[in-house]
Motif scaffolding. Structure first.
Motif, PDB file in Angstrom:
ATOM      1  N   ILE A   1      41.706  61.822 -75.644  1.00 52.89           N
ATOM      2  CA  ILE A   1      40.160  62.681 -76.995  1.00 52.89           C
ATOM      3  C   ILE A   1      39.343  62.287 -76.208  1.00 52.89           C
ATOM      4  CG2 ILE A   1      40.501  63.149 -78.980  1.00 52.89           C
ATOM      5  CD1 ILE A   1      42.860  63.354 -79.689  1.00 52.89           C
ATOM      6  N   LEU A   2      38.691  62.438 -75.836  1.00 56.94           N
ATOM      7  CA  LEU A   2      36.764  61.828 -75.663  1.00 56.94           C
ATOM      8  C   LEU A   2      36.004  62.714 -76.585  1.00 56.94           C
ATOM      9  CD1 LEU A   2      35.752  63.051 -72.194  1.00 56.94           C
ATOM     10  CD2 LEU A   2      36.903  61.003 -72.781  1.00 56.94           C
ATOM     11  N   ASP A   3      36.007  61.354 -77.466  1.00 57.01           N
ATOM     12  CA  ASP A   3      34.299  61.620 -78.435  1.00 57.01           C
ATOM     13  C   ASP A   3      33.425  61.060 -78.366  1.00 57.01           C
ATOM     14  OD1 ASP A   3      34.184  62.261 -80.897  1.00 57.01           O
ATOM     15  OD2 ASP A   3      35.240  61.069 -82.189  1.00 57.01           O
ATOM     16  N   ALA A   4      32.288  61.769 -79.227  1.00 51.92           N
ATOM     17  CA  ALA A   4      31.099  60.970 -78.919  1.00 51.92           C
ATOM     18  C   ALA A   4      30.218  61.122 -80.222  1.00 51.92           C
ATOM     19  CB  ALA A   4      30.773  61.438 -77.718  1.00 51.92           C
ATOM     20  N   GLU A   5      29.676  60.031 -80.723  1.00 50.77           N
ATOM     21  CA  GLU A   5      28.410  60.437 -81.943  1.00 50.77           C
ATOM     22  C   GLU A   5      29.308  61.286 -82.803  1.00 50.77           C
ATOM     23  OE1 GLU A   5      24.993  61.902 -80.935  1.00 50.77           O
ATOM     24  OE2 GLU A   5      24.437  59.869 -80.217  1.00 50.77           O
ATOM     25  N   ASN A   6      31.039  60.525 -83.080  1.00 47.40           N
ATOM     26  CA  ASN A   6      31.753  61.730 -84.214  1.00 47.40           C
ATOM     27  C   ASN A   6      32.005  62.570 -84.405  1.00 47.40           C
ATOM     28  OD1 ASN A   6      33.286  60.470 -86.524  1.00 47.40           O
ATOM     29  ND2 ASN A   6      32.174  61.684 -87.552  1.00 47.40           N
ATOM     30  N   TYR A   7      31.425  62.996 -83.172  1.00 47.43           N
ATOM     31  CA  TYR A   7      31.738  64.911 -83.146  1.00 47.43           C
ATOM     32  C   TYR A   7      33.045  65.248 -83.322  1.00 47.43           C
ATOM     33  CZ  TYR A   7      32.071  69.421 -80.521  1.00 47.43           C
ATOM     34  OH  TYR A   7      32.278  71.019 -80.801  1.00 47.43           O
ATOM     35  N   ARG A   8      34.451  64.626 -82.969  1.00 52.60           N
ATOM     36  CA  ARG A   8      35.641  65.656 -83.256  1.00 52.60           C
ATOM     37  C   ARG A   8      36.091  65.034 -84.725  1.00 52.60           C
ATOM     38  NH1 ARG A   8      36.475  67.900 -78.688  1.00 52.60           N
ATOM     39  NH2 ARG A   8      36.697  66.823 -76.820  1.00 52.60           N
ATOM     40  N   GLU A   9      35.280  64.430 -85.513  1.00 53.47           N
ATOM     41  CA  GLU A   9      35.323  64.274 -87.266  1.00 53.47           C
ATOM     42  C   GLU A   9      34.801  65.680 -87.505  1.00 53.47           C
ATOM     43  OE1 GLU A   9      36.557  64.020 -91.090  1.00 53.47           O
ATOM     44  OE2 GLU A   9      37.338  63.204 -88.949  1.00 53.47           O
ATOM     45  N   ARG A  10      32.872  65.731 -87.138  1.00 58.31           N
ATOM     46  CA  ARG A  10      32.552  67.033 -87.156  1.00 58.31           C
ATOM     47  C   ARG A  10      32.685  67.769 -87.008  1.00 58.31           C
ATOM     48  NH1 ARG A  10      27.937  66.375 -84.844  1.00 58.31           N
ATOM     49  NH2 ARG A  10      28.346  64.984 -83.860  1.00 58.31           N
ATOM     50  N   ARG A  11      33.337  67.760 -86.231  1.00 61.45           N
ATOM     51  CA  ARG A  11      34.149  68.695 -85.284  1.00 61.45           C
ATOM     52  C   ARG A  11      35.526  69.658 -86.492  1.00 61.45           C
ATOM     53  NH1 ARG A  11      33.869  74.428 -82.984  1.00 61.45           N
ATOM     54  NH2 ARG A  11      34.826  74.471 -81.348  1.00 61.45           N
ATOM     55  N   ARG A  12      36.081  68.968 -86.766  1.00 61.64           N
ATOM     56  CA  ARG A  12      37.333  69.068 -87.356  1.00 61.64           C
ATOM     57  C   ARG A  12      36.712  69.927 -88.761  1.00 61.64           C
ATOM     58  NH1 ARG A  12      39.630  67.297 -91.469  1.00 61.64           N
ATOM     59  NH2 ARG A  12      38.329  65.630 -91.599  1.00 61.64           N
ATOM     60  N   GLU A  13      35.764  69.408 -89.404  1.00 62.02           N
ATOM     61  CA  GLU A  13      34.877  70.266 -90.324  1.00 62.02           C
ATOM     62  C   GLU A  13      35.080  71.457 -90.861  1.00 62.02           C
ATOM     63  OE1 GLU A  13      32.418  67.248 -91.616  1.00 62.02           O
ATOM     64  OE2 GLU A  13      33.971  65.773 -92.212  1.00 62.02           O
ATOM     65  N   SER A  14      34.262  71.566 -88.967  1.00 64.12           N
ATOM     66  CA  SER A  14      33.597  73.115 -89.142  1.00 64.12           C
ATOM     67  C   SER A  14      35.055  73.624 -88.282  1.00 64.12           C
ATOM     68  CB  SER A  14      33.289  72.668 -87.437  1.00 64.12           C
ATOM     69  OG  SER A  14      32.684  74.335 -87.015  1.00 64.12           O
ATOM     70  N   LEU A  15      36.262  73.090 -88.337  1.00 62.58           N
ATOM     71  CA  LEU A  15      37.074  74.299 -87.714  1.00 62.58           C
ATOM     72  C   LEU A  15      37.427  74.453 -88.605  1.00 62.58           C
ATOM     73  CD1 LEU A  15      38.207  72.098 -83.988  1.00 62.58           C
ATOM     74  CD2 LEU A  15      37.368  74.549 -84.476  1.00 62.58           C
ATOM     75  N   GLU A  16      37.894  73.371 -89.403  1.00 61.95           N
ATOM     76  CA  GLU A  16      39.072  74.032 -90.939  1.00 61.95           C
ATOM     77  C   GLU A  16      37.649  75.210 -91.946  1.00 61.95           C
ATOM     78  OE1 GLU A  16      38.730  70.277 -92.882  1.00 61.95           O
ATOM     79  OE2 GLU A  16      40.924  69.829 -92.112  1.00 61.95           O
TER      80      GLU A  16
END
Length: 206
Positions: A131-146
Motif C-alpha cells: 500500500i502506498l500512502d502520502a501525507e496521510n492520504y489513505r486515512e483521509r480517503r478512508r473517512e471520505s469513503l465511509e
C-alpha cells in the motif's frame, strides 16, 4: 536474480556452502540439483554434487527500487519509509512535490500502487500486498469513503436500485464493505477484474 553453482561431497554440503556464500537462509533461495554426488570405488572415481542456487527476489527491495526509478523519471523524487506487518507493507512517500503523486482523488497514487504490486510480486512465491500512502492520504480517503458508503446506502435503500461505485484498489473497496457490514437493508459485493474492480451496493434480498 543472483545465481551461483556450488559443488560439495553431498547435496547438503553444497547447499550449506551456497548459503554461506550468499549469506542467506534456505527460505530465501531456490535450489536446483544439477548432478548428484557419486561414490567412487575404493576411494577413487568419486564425483561431487553440483547444485545451482538462486536468491529469491525480495519484494520489498524490488518495490523500493521500482518506486525510486519511476518517481525520479517523473521528476518527483521521494523519500520512502516502510511499515511492514504479516499481511501487508505500507510505503509512506514524502517529498516536495508529493501532491503530483497523489493526483485527483488518489488516481495517480492508486495506479502507482497497482504497478508496484505487479513488479514486486512478479517473481515472488508469497504474495505481499503493498500500500502506498502520502501525507496521510489513505486515512483521509478512508473517512471520505465511509461518508460515500453511508450516503450511497441511503440512496439504494430509498430507491431500491443498486449503484456501482468507481473502480477502487482492494484496500479502498474493503473500507466500503466494512463501513456497510452492519446495514441490514443493503448488501455489497466487489465485481470486475483489476484494476477496474468496483464495489456494487444493492438492496438486500429478503
Amino acid at each position: 536474480m543472483k545465481q551461483i553453482q556450488v559443488t560439495g561431497k553431498t547435496v547438503e554440503e553444497a547447499v550449506s556452502a551456497a548459503l554461506a556464500e550468499l549469506q542467506a537462509s534456505e527460505e530465501e533461495v531456490e535450489v536446483k540439483v544439477l548432478e548428484e554426488s557419486k561414490k567412487g570405488f575404493l576411494g577413487f572415481g568419486g564425483k561431487p554434487a553440483l547444485i545451482e542456487v538462486s536468491l529469491k527476489p525480495d519484494p520489498i527491495k524490488t518495490a523500493v527500487a521500482f518506486l525510486q526509478e519511476v518517481t525520479d523519471k517523473m521528476g518527483v523524487p521521494v523519500t520512502i519509509s516502510l511499515n511492514e506487518n504479516r499481511e501487508e507493507a505500507i510505503f509512506e512517500l514524502s517529498g516536495e512535490k508529493i501532491a503530483i503523486l497523489i493526483g485527483k482523488r488518489g488516481q495517480t497514487l492508486n495506479s502507482l500502487q497497482y504497478l508496484t504490486n505487479l513488479v514486486a510480486n512478479n517473481h515472488s512465491s508469497n504474495y505481499l500486498r503493498i500500500i502506498l500512502d502520502a501525507e496521510n492520504y489513505r486515512e483521509r480517503r478512508r473517512e471520505s469513503l465511509e461518508r460515500l458508503a453511508m450516503h450511497t446506502a441511503q440512496r439504494v435503500a430509498a430507491t431500491g436500485k443498486g449503484v456501482a461505485l468507481d473502480p477502487m484498489p482492494s484496500n479502498e473497496r474493503k473500507a466500503i464493505h466494512m463501513a456497510l457490514r452492519n446495514n441490514k437493508k443493503i448488501e455489497t459485493s466487489s465485481e470486475g477484474a483489476e484494476p477496474f474492480r468496483k464495489v456494487i451496493i444493492r438492496p438486500a434480498k429478503n
